[in-house]
Design an enzyme around this catalytic site. Sequence first.
Site, PDB file in Angstrom:
ATOM      1  N   ASP A  69      -6.015  -1.084  -0.679  1.00 59.18           N
ATOM      2  CA  ASP A  69      -6.542   0.116  -1.308  1.00 59.18           C
ATOM      3  C   ASP A  69      -7.983   0.249  -0.856  1.00 59.18           C
ATOM      4  O   ASP A  69      -8.770  -0.689  -0.973  1.00 59.18           O
ATOM      5  CB  ASP A  69      -6.455   0.069  -2.834  1.00 59.18           C
ATOM      6  CG  ASP A  69      -6.490   1.485  -3.403  1.00 59.18           C
ATOM      7  OD1 ASP A  69      -5.529   2.239  -3.148  1.00 59.18           O
ATOM      8  OD2 ASP A  69      -7.481   1.863  -4.064  1.00 59.18           O
ATOM      9  N   SER A  70      -8.297   1.393  -0.289  1.00 58.25           N
ATOM     10  CA  SER A  70      -9.618   1.536   0.314  1.00 58.25           C
ATOM     11  C   SER A  70     -10.205   2.890  -0.017  1.00 58.25           C
ATOM     12  O   SER A  70      -9.526   3.771  -0.542  1.00 58.25           O
ATOM     13  CB  SER A  70      -9.520   1.330   1.821  1.00 58.25           C
ATOM     14  OG  SER A  70      -8.383   1.961   2.349  1.00 58.25           O
ATOM     15  N   PHE A 152      -8.618   7.474  11.922  1.00 57.84           N
ATOM     16  CA  PHE A 152      -7.941   8.306  10.928  1.00 57.84           C
ATOM     17  C   PHE A 152      -8.916   8.597   9.784  1.00 57.84           C
ATOM     18  O   PHE A 152     -10.061   8.121   9.787  1.00 57.84           O
ATOM     19  CB  PHE A 152      -6.672   7.593  10.417  1.00 57.84           C
ATOM     20  CG  PHE A 152      -6.947   6.363   9.572  1.00 57.84           C
ATOM     21  CD1 PHE A 152      -6.951   6.432   8.187  1.00 57.84           C
ATOM     22  CD2 PHE A 152      -7.223   5.131  10.162  1.00 57.84           C
ATOM     23  CE1 PHE A 152      -7.211   5.310   7.411  1.00 57.84           C
ATOM     24  CE2 PHE A 152      -7.480   4.004   9.394  1.00 57.84           C
ATOM     25  CZ  PHE A 152      -7.469   4.093   8.013  1.00 57.84           C
ATOM     26  N   TYR A 154     -11.647   9.444   7.342  1.00 53.99           N
ATOM     27  CA  TYR A 154     -13.041   9.886   7.464  1.00 53.99           C
ATOM     28  C   TYR A 154     -13.737   9.347   8.719  1.00 53.99           C
ATOM     29  O   TYR A 154     -14.956   9.481   8.841  1.00 53.99           O
ATOM     30  CB  TYR A 154     -13.837   9.462   6.217  1.00 53.99           C
ATOM     31  CG  TYR A 154     -13.339  10.104   4.934  1.00 53.99           C
ATOM     32  CD1 TYR A 154     -13.818  11.344   4.524  1.00 53.99           C
ATOM     33  CD2 TYR A 154     -12.392   9.472   4.132  1.00 53.99           C
ATOM     34  CE1 TYR A 154     -13.361  11.939   3.348  1.00 53.99           C
ATOM     35  CE2 TYR A 154     -11.926  10.057   2.956  1.00 53.99           C
ATOM     36  CZ  TYR A 154     -12.416  11.287   2.579  1.00 53.99           C
ATOM     37  OH  TYR A 154     -11.965  11.880   1.414  1.00 53.99           O
ATOM     38  N   ASP A 155     -12.985   8.756   9.630  1.00 56.82           N
ATOM     39  CA  ASP A 155     -13.597   8.183  10.844  1.00 56.82           C
ATOM     40  C   ASP A 155     -14.453   9.190  11.631  1.00 56.82           C
ATOM     41  O   ASP A 155     -15.479   8.804  12.208  1.00 56.82           O
ATOM     42  CB  ASP A 155     -12.532   7.563  11.760  1.00 56.82           C
ATOM     43  CG  ASP A 155     -12.036   6.225  11.228  1.00 56.82           C
ATOM     44  OD1 ASP A 155     -12.695   5.654  10.342  1.00 56.82           O
ATOM     45  OD2 ASP A 155     -10.977   5.753  11.699  1.00 56.82           O
ATOM     46  N   LYS A 175     -13.673  -0.550  16.671  1.00 55.48           N
ATOM     47  CA  LYS A 175     -13.627  -0.352  15.203  1.00 55.48           C
ATOM     48  C   LYS A 175     -13.116  -1.625  14.524  1.00 55.48           C
ATOM     49  O   LYS A 175     -13.650  -2.062  13.510  1.00 55.48           O
ATOM     50  CB  LYS A 175     -12.728   0.840  14.850  1.00 55.48           C
ATOM     51  CG  LYS A 175     -12.635   1.027  13.337  1.00 55.48           C
ATOM     52  CD  LYS A 175     -11.734   2.146  12.861  1.00 55.48           C
ATOM     53  CE  LYS A 175     -11.628   2.106  11.335  1.00 55.48           C
ATOM     54  NZ  LYS A 175     -10.659   3.043  10.773  1.00 55.48           N
TER      55      LYS A 175
HETATM   56  P1  ITT Z   1      -1.387   3.904   1.004  1.00 55.54           P
HETATM   57  O1  ITT Z   1      -1.724   4.011  -0.463  1.00 55.54           O
HETATM   58  O2  ITT Z   1       0.035   4.213   1.297  1.00 55.54           O
HETATM   59  O3  ITT Z   1      -1.845   2.611   1.604  1.00 55.54           O
HETATM   60  P2  ITT Z   1      -3.462   5.953   1.286  1.00 55.54           P
HETATM   61  O4  ITT Z   1      -4.019   6.683   2.465  1.00 55.54           O
HETATM   62  O5  ITT Z   1      -3.057   6.764   0.087  1.00 55.54           O
HETATM   63  O6  ITT Z   1      -2.218   5.062   1.798  1.00 55.54           O
HETATM   64  P3  ITT Z   1      -5.648   4.784  -0.201  1.00 55.54           P
HETATM   65  O7  ITT Z   1      -5.286   5.348  -1.504  1.00 55.54           O
HETATM   66  O8  ITT Z   1      -6.156   3.384  -0.139  1.00 55.54           O
HETATM   67  O9  ITT Z   1      -4.452   4.836   0.847  1.00 55.54           O
HETATM   68  O10 ITT Z   1      -6.699   5.789   0.424  1.00 55.54           O
HETATM   69  C1  ITT Z   1      -7.651   5.375   1.300  1.00 55.54           C
HETATM   70  C2  ITT Z   1      -8.289   6.593   1.910  1.00 55.54           C
HETATM   71  O11 ITT Z   1      -9.633   6.242   2.262  1.00 55.54           O
HETATM   72  C3  ITT Z   1      -7.599   6.968   3.202  1.00 55.54           C
HETATM   73  O12 ITT Z   1      -6.572   7.923   3.012  1.00 55.54           O
HETATM   74  C4  ITT Z   1      -8.757   7.518   4.041  1.00 55.54           C
HETATM   75  O13 ITT Z   1      -8.978   8.850   3.686  1.00 55.54           O
HETATM   76  C5  ITT Z   1      -9.930   6.670   3.556  1.00 55.54           C
HETATM   77  N1  ITT Z   1     -10.094   5.490   4.423  1.00 55.54           N
HETATM   78  C6  ITT Z   1      -9.852   4.184   4.122  1.00 55.54           C
HETATM   79  N2  ITT Z   1     -10.087   3.394   5.176  1.00 55.54           N
HETATM   80  C7  ITT Z   1     -10.480   4.208   6.174  1.00 55.54           C
HETATM   81  C8  ITT Z   1     -10.834   3.985   7.522  1.00 55.54           C
HETATM   82  O14 ITT Z   1     -10.809   2.777   8.068  1.00 55.54           O
HETATM   83  N3  ITT Z   1     -11.187   5.044   8.244  1.00 55.54           N
HETATM   84  C9  ITT Z   1     -11.212   6.289   7.723  1.00 55.54           C
HETATM   85  N4  ITT Z   1     -10.856   6.589   6.472  1.00 55.54           N
HETATM   86  C10 ITT Z   1     -10.486   5.546   5.701  1.00 55.54           C
END
Ligand code: ITT
Length: 199
Positions: A69-70, A152, A154-155, A175
């Site tokens: 979760d990120s 992908f 916000y990159d 990256k």
């Molecule tokens: P899953 O829950 O299926 O893993 P998700 O995209 O919904 O997919 P999150 O709820 O963790 O996952 O959302 C993280 C969001 O944060 C992700 O959709 C991106 O918009 C952003 N994000 C996280 N890591 C990133 C990265 O390395 N580069 C760019 N954006 C990132």
Amino acid sequence: MKLVIATQNQGKLKEIQTLLDLPELEIISLADFDFVPDLQEPHQSYIENAREKAKTIAEFSQAWALADDSGLEVLALDQQPGVYSARYAGENATALENNLKLLKNLEGVPFANRQAEFICCMVLRSPRGEEYSTEGKLTGLIANEMRGEKGFGYDPLFFIPEKKQVLAEMSSEEKNQISHRRQALEKMKHFLIKKIHNG
Ligand code: ITT
């Protein structure tokens, strides 16, 4: 050891598959199942959401599961979008819509005041509930316009001052050397290696 990567996000999946270079691991993605339960993110913290996703997939697949979760935290926006990063511009928002909303909300904020941090929280969980969690962070600045085609989310807006580039302009190797995901995974590898060798 079989490990299911509990994410629907293809960008994350690719990075995790590349970074988890342990030959003893049989890495499986959700695409390898005919049906998968919905991955819910009902909580207000990364750790709780990651735990929820890992638990759902570990119990469903009866194998070890790894969830990520990120999110992106922008200082000038009181750490928003944070846990809501994927849905910043609405429930099924595209990355472009999220990036445009971020640019709009930062209109007029000078470059020097656009500090931001990517956070990655990972949870590894067994079907029986054994659990490990790790975190990684990457600091940067939000650019004034989108650039680059790679990566992908916000990159295209996440500028790394030392590299003078946004993440979307870097190769995946570049990256992956510095990312929040890499840092969380490096820590997780210690737990995985112990599990592989000691059961
Ligand atoms: P899953 O829950 O299926 O893993 P998700 O995209 O919904 O997919 P999150 O709820 O963790 O996952 O959302 C993280 C969001 O944060 C992700 O959709 C991106 O918009 C952003 N994000 C996280 N890591 C990133 C990265 O390395 N580069 C760019 N954006 C990132």
